[in-house]
Design a protein around this motif. Structure first.
Motif, short mmCIF file in Angstrom:
data_model
loop_
_atom_site.label_atom_id
_atom_site.label_comp_id
_atom_site.label_asym_id
_atom_site.label_seq_id
_atom_site.Cartn_x
_atom_site.Cartn_y
_atom_site.Cartn_z
N PRO A 35 7.35 2.27 -20.62
CA PRO A 35 6.44 1.16 -20.95
C PRO A 35 5.25 1.11 -19.99
O PRO A 35 5.37 1.41 -18.81
N THR A 36 4.12 0.74 -20.54
CA THR A 36 2.89 0.64 -19.76
C THR A 36 2.69 -0.80 -19.28
O THR A 36 3.41 -1.72 -19.70
N ARG A 37 1.69 -0.99 -18.45
CA ARG A 37 1.34 -2.33 -17.98
C ARG A 37 1.01 -3.23 -19.18
O ARG A 37 1.36 -4.40 -19.20
N GLU A 38 0.35 -2.67 -20.19
CA GLU A 38 0.00 -3.45 -21.37
C GLU A 38 1.25 -3.89 -22.14
O GLU A 38 1.31 -5.00 -22.67
N ASP A 39 2.23 -3.00 -22.22
CA ASP A 39 3.49 -3.35 -22.88
C ASP A 39 4.13 -4.55 -22.18
O ASP A 39 4.57 -5.50 -22.83
N TRP A 40 4.18 -4.49 -20.84
CA TRP A 40 4.79 -5.59 -20.09
C TRP A 40 3.97 -6.87 -20.24
O TRP A 40 4.54 -7.97 -20.34
N ALA A 41 2.66 -6.76 -20.27
CA ALA A 41 1.82 -7.95 -20.43
C ALA A 41 2.06 -8.62 -21.77
O ALA A 41 2.10 -9.85 -21.87
N GLN A 42 2.24 -7.83 -22.82
CA GLN A 42 2.52 -8.41 -24.14
C GLN A 42 3.85 -9.16 -24.13
O GLN A 42 3.97 -10.23 -24.73
N LEU A 43 4.84 -8.61 -23.45
CA LEU A 43 6.14 -9.29 -23.38
C LEU A 43 6.02 -10.61 -22.64
O LEU A 43 6.56 -11.63 -23.09
N SER A 44 5.33 -10.61 -21.52
CA SER A 44 5.22 -11.85 -20.76
C SER A 44 4.43 -12.91 -21.52
O SER A 44 4.69 -14.10 -21.39
N GLU A 45 3.50 -12.48 -22.34
CA GLU A 45 2.71 -13.43 -23.14
C GLU A 45 3.60 -14.15 -24.15
O GLU A 45 3.34 -15.31 -24.49
N LEU A 46 4.63 -13.49 -24.63
CA LEU A 46 5.54 -14.11 -25.59
C LEU A 46 6.18 -15.38 -25.02
O LEU A 46 6.51 -16.30 -25.75
#
Length: 147
Positions: free
Chosen positions: A85-96
């Motif tokens: 997973p990339t930083r963007e993947d993790w950012a999308q998860l935290s946004e949820l």
């Protein structure tokens, strides 16, 4: 923290524990709940891919902010399995979780602000107590003493 050579692509449960700071028992628990996964060797030993370190870090951070395991599992299921997973993947998860965390902060702030009044009052009235029955939420659902 022990360093693991780059040429090693899989970690033992002990290595994962040492690198992540999570107890071996916690890693077994995470695996039993579907938060992380491993493969078994011919000797039936667990082997974890290196990206499991990031998943464990995510699980532990999510637990620190009070996210339930089901929500953590659902979020991790959104991550790609074919790549790290990339930083963007993790950012999308935290946004949820942003809205849920904002709602928790609001509830905690309200509780903090009402706490001194309640302790000062000492009544703990089931009808009007802001701690036991905020906004008489119980009265809207059932009648009589339930607490």
């Amino acid at each position: 923290m022990p360093q693991i050579p780059e040429k090693i692509h899989e970690l033992t449960v002990g290595q994962l524990s040492a690198r992540s700071g999570a107890a071996v028992s916690a890693l077994h628990f995470y695996e039993s709940k579907g938060l992380i996964s491993s493969r078994r060797t011919s000797g039936n030993q667990r082997r974890f891919t290196r990206d499991t370190l990031r998943r464990v870090a995510f699980v532990r951070a999510a637990q620190r902010v009070g996210m339930p395991l089901d929500a953590i599992r659902e979020a991790l299921a959104r991550l790609p399995e074919e790549r790290t997973p990339t930083r963007e993947d993790w950012a999308q998860l935290s946004e949820l979780w942003r809205a849920e965390l904002d709602a928790r902060l609001e509830r905690l702030t309200r509780l903090r602000d009402q706490l001194s009044d309640c302790i000062g009052c000492g009544c703990l009235s089931l009808k009007s107590c802001a701690l036991s029955n905020p906004d008489d939420a119980i009265g809207a659902v059932i009648s009589g003493s339930r607490l």
